[in-house]
Design a protein around this motif. Structure first.
Motif, short mmCIF file in Angstrom:
data_model
loop_
_atom_site.label_atom_id
_atom_site.label_comp_id
_atom_site.label_asym_id
_atom_site.label_seq_id
_atom_site.Cartn_x
_atom_site.Cartn_y
_atom_site.Cartn_z
N ASP A 48 42.44 5.39 -34.81
CA ASP A 48 42.38 4.04 -35.38
C ASP A 48 41.57 3.13 -34.47
OD1 ASP A 48 44.17 5.14 -37.16
OD2 ASP A 48 45.93 4.16 -36.28
N TYR A 49 41.39 1.91 -34.93
CA TYR A 49 40.84 0.85 -34.08
C TYR A 49 41.60 -0.44 -34.38
CZ TYR A 49 37.76 -2.20 -31.51
OH TYR A 49 37.27 -3.09 -30.60
N PRO A 50 42.12 -1.10 -33.34
CA PRO A 50 42.08 -0.77 -31.92
C PRO A 50 42.90 0.48 -31.58
CG PRO A 50 42.63 -3.08 -32.27
CD PRO A 50 42.76 -2.40 -33.58
N SER A 51 42.54 1.10 -30.47
CA SER A 51 43.23 2.29 -29.99
C SER A 51 43.00 2.39 -28.49
CB SER A 51 42.67 3.53 -30.68
OG SER A 51 43.07 4.72 -30.01
N PRO A 52 43.95 2.95 -27.74
CA PRO A 52 43.75 3.10 -26.29
C PRO A 52 42.51 3.92 -25.94
CG PRO A 52 46.06 3.44 -26.86
CD PRO A 52 45.30 3.36 -28.16
N VAL A 53 42.08 4.83 -26.84
CA VAL A 53 40.92 5.66 -26.52
C VAL A 53 39.61 5.00 -26.95
CG1 VAL A 53 42.26 7.78 -26.70
CG2 VAL A 53 41.05 6.93 -28.71
N ALA A 54 39.69 3.89 -27.69
CA ALA A 54 38.49 3.18 -28.13
C ALA A 54 38.15 2.13 -27.09
CB ALA A 54 38.71 2.55 -29.51
N GLY A 94 28.31 12.29 -19.70
CA GLY A 94 28.34 11.26 -18.68
C GLY A 94 27.77 9.93 -19.08
N LEU A 95 27.36 9.76 -20.34
CA LEU A 95 26.75 8.51 -20.79
C LEU A 95 27.83 7.55 -21.29
CD1 LEU A 95 24.07 7.01 -21.31
CD2 LEU A 95 24.03 8.07 -23.58
N PRO A 96 28.01 6.38 -20.67
CA PRO A 96 29.06 5.44 -21.11
C PRO A 96 28.79 4.92 -22.52
CG PRO A 96 28.25 4.89 -18.92
CD PRO A 96 27.30 5.89 -19.48
N HIS A 97 29.87 4.67 -23.26
CA HIS A 97 29.72 4.24 -24.65
C HIS A 97 30.96 3.49 -25.10
CE1 HIS A 97 31.38 8.33 -24.44
NE2 HIS A 97 32.18 7.95 -25.43
N ASP A 98 30.79 2.69 -26.15
CA ASP A 98 31.89 1.92 -26.72
C ASP A 98 31.48 1.41 -28.09
OD1 ASP A 98 34.34 0.70 -26.94
OD2 ASP A 98 33.90 -0.96 -25.58
N TRP A 99 32.42 1.45 -29.06
CA TRP A 99 32.20 0.90 -30.40
C TRP A 99 33.26 -0.16 -30.62
CZ3 TRP A 99 30.72 5.68 -29.08
CH2 TRP A 99 29.51 6.17 -29.60
N VAL A 100 32.83 -1.39 -30.91
CA VAL A 100 33.75 -2.52 -31.07
C VAL A 100 33.61 -3.06 -32.48
CG1 VAL A 100 34.43 -4.78 -30.21
CG2 VAL A 100 33.56 -3.07 -28.62
N SER A 101 34.68 -2.96 -33.27
CA SER A 101 34.64 -3.38 -34.67
C SER A 101 34.88 -4.88 -34.82
CB SER A 101 35.69 -2.62 -35.48
OG SER A 101 35.34 -1.27 -35.64
N ASP A 102 34.33 -5.43 -35.88
CA ASP A 102 34.62 -6.80 -36.28
C ASP A 102 35.97 -6.80 -37.00
OD1 ASP A 102 32.04 -7.57 -35.40
OD2 ASP A 102 31.19 -6.99 -37.33
N LEU A 103 36.95 -7.49 -36.44
CA LEU A 103 38.29 -7.47 -37.00
C LEU A 103 38.81 -8.87 -37.25
CD1 LEU A 103 40.09 -4.78 -34.77
CD2 LEU A 103 39.07 -4.45 -37.02
N PRO A 105 42.20 -11.28 -37.19
CA PRO A 105 43.38 -11.26 -36.32
C PRO A 105 44.47 -10.33 -36.87
CG PRO A 105 42.59 -13.50 -36.59
CD PRO A 105 41.79 -12.67 -37.53
N GLY A 106 44.92 -9.41 -36.05
CA GLY A 106 45.97 -8.49 -36.44
C GLY A 106 45.51 -7.31 -37.28
N GLU A 107 44.23 -7.23 -37.60
CA GLU A 107 43.73 -6.16 -38.45
C GLU A 107 43.64 -4.85 -37.69
OE1 GLU A 107 39.83 -5.11 -41.29
OE2 GLU A 107 39.81 -6.84 -39.93
N ILE A 108 43.94 -3.76 -38.36
CA ILE A 108 43.82 -2.41 -37.80
C ILE A 108 43.04 -1.55 -38.79
CG2 ILE A 108 45.04 -0.32 -37.11
CD1 ILE A 108 47.38 -2.05 -36.23
N LEU A 109 42.04 -0.86 -38.31
CA LEU A 109 41.27 0.08 -39.13
C LEU A 109 41.82 1.48 -38.89
CD1 LEU A 109 37.61 -1.19 -38.61
CD2 LEU A 109 39.13 -1.65 -40.52
N GLU A 110 42.54 2.01 -39.84
CA GLU A 110 43.13 3.33 -39.68
C GLU A 110 42.05 4.42 -39.78
OE1 GLU A 110 46.29 3.86 -42.44
OE2 GLU A 110 47.56 2.30 -41.55
#
Length: 313
Positions: A48-54, A94-103, A105-110
């Motif tokens: 999901d997002y947010p998630s500890p691994v995201a 080894g390449l750093p990366h991150d995906w940040v969704s537009d959310l 307040p309180g929204e979760i993308l399963e």
């Protein structure tokens, strides 16, 4: 009483040190440990997002990444772009990366993401037994910059990724080999290379956690007021220390990160809306139109108007 700040050695009040420690410990974006799966050649998972691994992270495994829903911004190495559902990318070892969704307040993308991760040694071992696997090697070398796939290649790859998640045994391997063949044979017009070839960040556990906190701040406020002083304060550093630390950890200056993010946002608005360019300029955080046009031209090689016309055509 005060406590030494682990980031720069300065003394912090106990309350400030506690808050900093809580943030650092709560957002450990150090090298992600990918668990081995003894029942499969590669690891497939979703989250999901947010998630500890995201989060801003890196790992020695190669990663094939599919965004299933939502829109947002992503950072791969020193590249910042925008994504929407169907976004497929390959991130090198080894390449750093991150995906940040537009959310909202309180929204979760399963199950926002479907991800495949594998060790490069597995490819080499497989190629030693199955010579046809050697076709994948050039793809893995190119993935050191990160690759975003477009068009039919992305559509076919997304279907293979989804099929892997619902299959087992030889059927799973069949979809995996089809996926690797699709990416390896993708034409250049359906590939977008992301990070600069020289990008070599220096990330340790603490450095990645600091960057993750700063990315959260910048991504949330890039269209408004973004100040290096505020970012430095979030991680308990003096501005000069933070500036050097951030450059070492990410390979780019803080101001460059903010500028790239604003321009990435502008590109999406130019593509997906009919808003006047002057409105887009202020909406993404630039203070005047001439400055916006100049930075856009330097970054994209064309003016905002030319970019919009080309994308619409």
């Amino acid at each position: 009483m005060s406590t030494a700040d682990p980031a720069n050695g300065a003394d912090l009040p106990d309350s400030a040190a506690a808050r900093l420690a809580e943030r650092l410990l709560g957002m450990r974006a150090n090298r992600e440990v990918i668990p081995e799966d003894p029942h499969h050649s590669v690891r497939w998972h979703q989250h999901d997002y947010p998630s500890p691994v995201a989060r801003w992270n890196y790992h020695p495994e190669y990663e094939i990444h599919l965004i299933r829903k939502g829109t947002g911004k992503f950072i791969v190495g020193d590249h910042i772009g925008t994504f929407e559902a169907g976004h497929v990318s390959l991130v090198g070892s080894g390449l750093p990366h991150d995906w940040v969704s537009d959310l909202e307040p309180g929204e979760i993308l399963e199950n926002r993401d479907a991800i495949i991760q594998f060790d490069g040694k597995w490819v080499e071992q497989a190629a030693s037994i199955v010579p046809e696997m050697a076709e994948v090697r050039p793809l893995l070398e190119q993935s050191a910059r990160g690759i975003e796939f477009l068009g039919r290649s992305a559509e076919t790859a997304a279907a293979c990724i989804e099929a892997m998640g619902t299959s087992t045994g030889l059927a799973r391997l069949q979809h995996l080999f089809e996926l690797l063949a699709t990416l390896a044979r993708a034409p250049e017009v359906e590939r977008r290379y992301l990070a600069e070839e020289w990008f070599r960040p220096q990330l340790d556990g603490q450095g990645a956690a600091v960057v993750d906190i700063v990315l959260e701040y910048v991504f949330s406020n890039h269209a408004g007021s973004v100040k290096m002083s505020e970012a430095a304060a979030l991680v308990g550093m003096a501005e000069p220390t933070f500036s050097k630390y951030f450059k070492r950890a990410t390979g780019q200056n803080f101001s460059d990160l903010v500028r790239k993010l604003r321009l990435a946002h502008a590109r999406r608005l130019l593509e997906l809306s009919d808003k006047p360019i002057s409105d887009i300029c202020y909406e993404v955080g630039f203070s005047n139109l001439s400055n916006f046009n100049r930075h856009f031209l330097n970054d994209a090689g064309e003016t905002p108007r030319q970019y919009r016309q080309r994308m619409q055509n």
